[in-house]
Design a protein around this motif. Structure first.
Motif, PDB file in Angstrom:
ATOM      1  N   THR A 114      -1.100  -0.046  23.241  1.00  0.00           N
ATOM      2  CA  THR A 114      -2.221  -1.092  23.088  1.00  0.00           C
ATOM      3  C   THR A 114      -2.230  -1.722  21.767  1.00  0.00           C
ATOM      4  N   GLY A 115      -1.968  -0.901  20.826  1.00  0.00           N
ATOM      5  CA  GLY A 115      -1.807  -1.609  19.230  1.00  0.00           C
ATOM      6  C   GLY A 115      -0.823  -2.371  19.168  1.00  0.00           C
ATOM      7  N   GLU A 127      -3.694  -2.992  11.957  1.00  0.00           N
ATOM      8  CA  GLU A 127      -2.990  -2.983  10.440  1.00  0.00           C
ATOM      9  C   GLU A 127      -2.121  -1.708  10.041  1.00  0.00           C
ATOM     10  N   TYR A 128      -2.480  -0.695  10.696  1.00  0.00           N
ATOM     11  CA  TYR A 128      -1.585   0.474  10.269  1.00  0.00           C
ATOM     12  C   TYR A 128      -0.078   0.313  11.145  1.00  0.00           C
ATOM     13  N   LEU A 129      -0.095  -0.143  12.348  1.00  0.00           N
ATOM     14  CA  LEU A 129       1.216  -0.200  13.063  1.00  0.00           C
ATOM     15  C   LEU A 129       1.853  -1.480  12.173  1.00  0.00           C
ATOM     16  N   LYS A 183       3.402  -0.077   9.127  1.00  0.00           N
ATOM     17  CA  LYS A 183       4.488   1.066   9.446  1.00  0.00           C
ATOM     18  C   LYS A 183       5.708   0.548   9.828  1.00  0.00           C
ATOM     19  N   ILE A 184       5.620  -0.639  10.580  1.00  0.00           N
ATOM     20  CA  ILE A 184       6.838  -1.389  11.213  1.00  0.00           C
ATOM     21  C   ILE A 184       7.339  -2.140  10.445  1.00  0.00           C
ATOM     22  N   PHE A 185       6.571  -3.210   9.903  1.00  0.00           N
ATOM     23  CA  PHE A 185       6.820  -4.313   9.102  1.00  0.00           C
ATOM     24  C   PHE A 185       6.294  -4.417   7.613  1.00  0.00           C
TER      25      PHE A 185
END
Length: 664
Positions: A546-547, A649-651, A654-656
């Protein structure tokens, strides 16, 4: 009726009214067409040796012989033993003016301290009088010291004058023995593998049948008698069925703790078949839950072992209570008892932090002195339960370096497998794996093929590469041995072989030995049951998904549960072009970078000290070597996020981490 009549057969002129009990199984051993002579089976001069039919045993200088037979499947043959009529030994068995309770307790303590049969005999010769229960205890102690599997270490121990005299007195006084003494002596004789057709055994069984018919034995005595009959004739014994009928008439909730543990011992011996006695077992389990707080180490171990053997599945409340009680007894368990306890807890998949803490205190004190199987079971327990305790594994690893030469090949492998599963390297890892290598070099032919494969695969999980032995594993001869062993080459074996080969190709580029043929390779490490990958946690995955939709703007920009050409399954895959833009998951052209999101739930980590399990660590290591950018999303970080904004924001971070995020 016919069997009952045989059991009631009066042996004319032999015992002055004693009855002999003959089982249908034993009768069937007599050659067809040859008469069964009750007289020579049970004469006062000796017992029948069944060779070429039935014959009378010759007298020899006033000695009688008491033979052991080949167990079917229980009894094992050994040499004959003689019994002196007048041995001249000082002790005698008496029920009148016998030893006091204090004297019996002192005898028991001295008996327990005996470490050889010779010491037991010396103790007996030092006595003036003894009770029948003391005599039975002495026979049991000799069995404890001499019994190895289905035989005695030294069958000549039964030829000693002391035991001859003891058996002769028991034979002559069988009618005067107490119920407890009678059944205990009978059980001890089965443990010493005495011939069921000997005079002593026939008298004991006959007298036991009489007492059983009276219906006055206690539950504990019935259980002891049942164990003896089970050993002699197996679960189909008519006398055993009579024992079980009387036990079922009792109310387990009224039993003492001793009676309860005795009943479990009897039932685990093979009495329970095809769901028999289910109601009795359920009542016993219910009662056991209420008395676990009073159980000593032997009772806790015995009950857990019985539950495993009986394959009881609906007993978790009882297992939990036994585990709580085991915490108190950890320093006091014998090696054998602790081995059973750990095996039981592994079987039921249970542990608690109090038990783990107790083990952490105890294990460093025992790894150099306890039985190798007990030390191995400790490592297995912590490995199976995913409990990473440096205190425990450092102690096990330290003792491994010094004791590995005394370990069996299975014990060596199981200790290293525990390290591999948890992905843990102890401080002395160099010494440990040098010892593993030297053990493999010197004892390779003694390892079972699957044991070798498990050991080598476990080494790779902690970045120790057994290059010198892989060439043997990939040989056609070894693979054929794998095929011939047990269930053959199943999917987990093929997966281990594939991952072992992949490890060599990725992490040992200098390897130039045999290759693993394609027919032995799998396409996916993720499979039902035991697997080289842990399936993604569904709840955590859905939350992350979902995020990601909120972050990337569409579900089409990432793939889920993607099987790679390298056998690993990606929880989430994101593709980027050379400019860093996200590509649709379905697009395979112009892909410059692939990002593998590892959504690591709780089951992918060890407990107590949190780190990735060995199989998850090797997966992420290999993905990086294969060119993926691995992004780990651990559950303990994600669970702290409280709202949608914090998740996105967390994702993004982490990813970018180096890219400014646009709002969709």
């Amino acid at each position: 009726m016919a069997l009952k009549l045989i059991q009631r057969l009066t042996l004319i002129g032999q015992f002055g009214g004693h009855r002999g009990v003959c089982s249908t199984r034993l009768l069937s051993t007599v050659s067809v067409g040859q008469p069964l002579c009750a007289g020579c089976l049970c004469t006062s001069a000796g017992c029948c040796v069944r060779r070429q039919g039935c014959r009378t045993l010759q007298q020899d200088s006033g000695r009688r012989s008491l033979t052991t037979i080949t167990r079917e499947p229980s009894f094992l043959g050994s040499s004959s033993v003689g019994l002196h009529r007048d041995s001249g030994l000082g002790f005698r068995i008496t029920q009148v003016h016998g030893p006091t309770a204090a004297e019996e307790e002192d005898f028991k303590q001295r008996l327990d301290s005996c470490s050889s049969s010779r010491q037991v005999f010396s103790l007996l010769r030092s006595l003036g009088i003894m009770s029948d229960t003391m005599a039975a205890a002495a026979l049991h102690r000799v069995a404890d010291l001499e019994q190895v599997g289905n035989s005695l270490k030294d069958p000549t121990v039964l030829e000693k004058d002391t035991i001859r005299s003891l058996c002769l007195q028991l034979e002559q006084d069988s009618r005067r023995l107490t119920d407890a003494g009678l059944v205990s002596v009978l059980l001890a004789c089965t443990r010493l593998f005495l011939d069921p057709w000997s005079v002593l055994m026939v008298r004991l069984v006959s007298e036991s049948q009489e007492r059983l018919d009276r219906g006055q034995m206690t539950v504990g005595q019935l259980c002891t008698l049942g164990q003896a009959m089970l050993a002699m004739e197996g679960p189909g014994c008519v006398m055993l069925e009579q024992v079980m009928e009387q036990i079922q008439k009792q109310e387990p909730s009224q039993w003492s703790l001793e009676d309860l543990t005795a009943a479990y011992r009897l039932l685990q011996g093979g009495v329970v078949q095809d769901g028999k006695y289910r109601d009795l077992l359920n009542a016993m389990h219910t009662h056991a839950v209420t008395v676990t707080s009073r159980m000593n180490p032997a009772a806790v171990s015995g009950l857990l072992g019985a539950l495993v053997v009986l394959n009881q599945t609906q007993v978790m409340p009882l297992v939990i209570n036994l585990c709580k009680q085991a915490v108190r007894h950890v320093p006091h368990f014998t090696d054998e008892e602790l081995t059973v306890v750990l095996g039981g807890l592994m079987h039921f998949g249970h542990s608690d932090h109090f038990f783990v803490e107790a083990m952490e205190k105890y294990v460093p004190t025992m790894t150099f002195t306890s039985h190798p199987e007990t030390v191995t079971k400790v490592a297995q327990f912590f490995g199976r339960r995913n409990i990473l305790s440096p205190t425990v594994f450092d102690a096990v690893a330290e003792s491994f370096v010094y004791r590995a030469d005394d370990y069996s090949t299975s014990q060596v492998a199981r200790q290293i497998m525990a390290l591999g599963k948890l992905g843990y390297l102890p401080p002395n890892a160099g010494e440990v794996f040098r010892k593993v290598e030297s053990t493999l070099r010197s004892r390779f032919p003694h390892f079972q093929p699957r044991t070798v494969l498990n050991l080598l695969h476990s080494c790779t999980l902690v970045e120790r590469f057994p290059v010198n032995f892989v060439s043997k594993v990939f040989s056609s001869f070894f693979l054929q041995q794998l095929q011939d062993q047990g269930t053959g080459i199943d999917r987990i074996v093929l997966a281990q072989l594939t991952q072992l080969y992949m490890t060599l190709k990725l992490e040992c580029p200098f390897y130039e030995g045999p290759k693993l043929l394609r027919k032995y390779r799998v396409k996916s490490f993720l499979m039902s049951g035991r697997s080289l990958e842990t399936p993604v946690d569904a709840h955590l995955y859905n939350t992350v998904k979902t995020g990601l939709v909120d972050l990337l703007g569409s579900r089409s920009y990432f793939g889920s549960k993607v099987l790679t050409p390298y056998c690993y399954t990606l929880d989430v895959e994101i593709k980027l072009d050379e400019g860093g833009y996200v590509l649709p998951a379905s697009q395979n052209d112009d892909v410059y970078k692939r990002i593998a999101l590892c959504i690591d739930g709780q089951k992918r980590f060890t407990t107590k000290k949190r780190q990735l399990l060995g199989k998850e660590a090797i997966k992420q290591r290999h993905l990086r070597l294969l060119g993926y950018e691995v992004v780990q999303i651990p559950f303990y970080e994600f669970e702290k996020l409280k709202n949608k904004t914090s998740v996105v924001e967390y994702l993004h971070q982490k990813i970018f981490p180096h890219t400014f995020r646009l709002s969709w």
